[in-house]
Design an enzyme around this catalytic site. Structure first.
Site, PDB file in Angstrom:
ATOM      1  N   LYS A  11       8.265   4.694   3.164  1.00  0.00           N
ATOM      2  CA  LYS A  11       7.398   5.581   3.944  1.00  0.00           C
ATOM      3  C   LYS A  11       8.049   6.954   4.163  1.00  0.00           C
ATOM      4  CE  LYS A  11       4.904   1.873   6.337  1.00  0.00           C
ATOM      5  NZ  LYS A  11       4.499   1.335   7.677  1.00  0.00           N
ATOM      6  N   TYR A  51      -5.112   2.426   4.658  1.00  0.00           N
ATOM      7  CA  TYR A  51      -4.996   1.713   5.934  1.00  0.00           C
ATOM      8  C   TYR A  51      -6.362   1.485   6.599  1.00  0.00           C
ATOM      9  CZ  TYR A  51       0.105   1.756   6.034  1.00  0.00           C
ATOM     10  OH  TYR A  51       1.439   1.513   5.774  1.00  0.00           O
ATOM     11  N   ASN A 114       8.464   3.049  10.464  1.00  0.00           N
ATOM     12  CA  ASN A 114       9.246   1.838  10.211  1.00  0.00           C
ATOM     13  C   ASN A 114       9.670   1.662   8.745  1.00  0.00           C
ATOM     14  OD1 ASN A 114       6.767   1.173   9.212  1.00  0.00           O
ATOM     15  ND2 ASN A 114       6.473  -0.657  10.462  1.00  0.00           N
ATOM     16  N   HIS A 117       6.534  -0.291   3.745  1.00  0.00           N
ATOM     17  CA  HIS A 117       5.329  -1.122   3.735  1.00  0.00           C
ATOM     18  C   HIS A 117       5.532  -2.256   2.743  1.00  0.00           C
ATOM     19  CE1 HIS A 117       1.095  -2.306   3.287  1.00  0.00           C
ATOM     20  NE2 HIS A 117       1.348  -2.338   1.984  1.00  0.00           N
ATOM     21  N   GLU A 128      -3.485  -3.197  -3.743  1.00  0.00           N
ATOM     22  CA  GLU A 128      -2.621  -2.051  -3.418  1.00  0.00           C
ATOM     23  C   GLU A 128      -1.895  -1.522  -4.659  1.00  0.00           C
ATOM     24  OE1 GLU A 128      -0.221  -3.467  -0.145  1.00  0.00           O
ATOM     25  OE2 GLU A 128      -1.938  -3.524   1.211  1.00  0.00           O
TER      26      GLU A 128
END
Ligand code: GDP
Length: 142
Positions: A11, A51, A114, A117, A128
């Site tokens: 990320k 998302y 965080n 993913h 995805e």
């Protein structure tokens, strides 16, 4: 692809902080192999679509803003039982709750920022992977 592949994204927080190499090395040491990779800056539409399952959640707007804040690095990873193995390797969503030695414990800043993913099912891994890569971009194993 089901079973042996999963989709990950380093990320924007981790990528901007120069942690991509360390995260990839950490995953390779655990037996994951990179089969496709790219660096890209997600648009609002791309992040919103990726998302979309969280559209009704209070953090959706903030999550989309974060995911469009800078470049990220989607990758297809291969390993036996890849989806479950990567979920274990990244740790809990909130790094404060993540087990020692997991990617999020080592490299995440917060529950939102965080670091990484990981797909949560074979079905989502397929969806995805197709979101970011053409079939021809995925290096066939063996
Ligand atoms: P994951 O599968 O562990 O990535 O977690 P989820 O699918 O539940 O959430 C997707 C992403 O939304 C997480 O990885 C975080 O970046 C973010 N997120 C999840 N829960 C929260 C929250 O309570 N607050 C905020 N600000 N972000 C969250």
């Amino acid at each position: 692809m089901a079973g042996t592949y999963t989709l990950t994204i380093i990320k924007p927080d981790a990528f901007a902080a120069g942690k991509a190499g360390k995260i990839i090395a950490h995953l390779e040491q655990q037996g994951f192999r990179v089969r496709a990779a790219r660096v890209m800056h997600l648009s609002q539409d791309q992040a919103g679509e990726f998302y979309a399952v969280h559209r009704e959640r209070p953090f959706y707007g903030s999550l989309v803003k974060f995911m469009t804040s800078g470049p990220c690095m989607p990758m297809v990873l291969e390993k036996d039982n890849a989806v479950a193995a990567l979920r274990t390797a990244i740790g809990a969503t909130d790094p404060a709750q993540a087990d020692a030695g997991t990617v999020r414990k080592l490299y995440a800043e917060s529950k939102e920022r965080n670091a990484i993913h990981a797909s949560d099912s074979d079905e989502n891994a397929e969806r995805e992977a197709r979101f970011f890569f053409a079939e021809s971009d995925v290096i066939a194993a063996r």
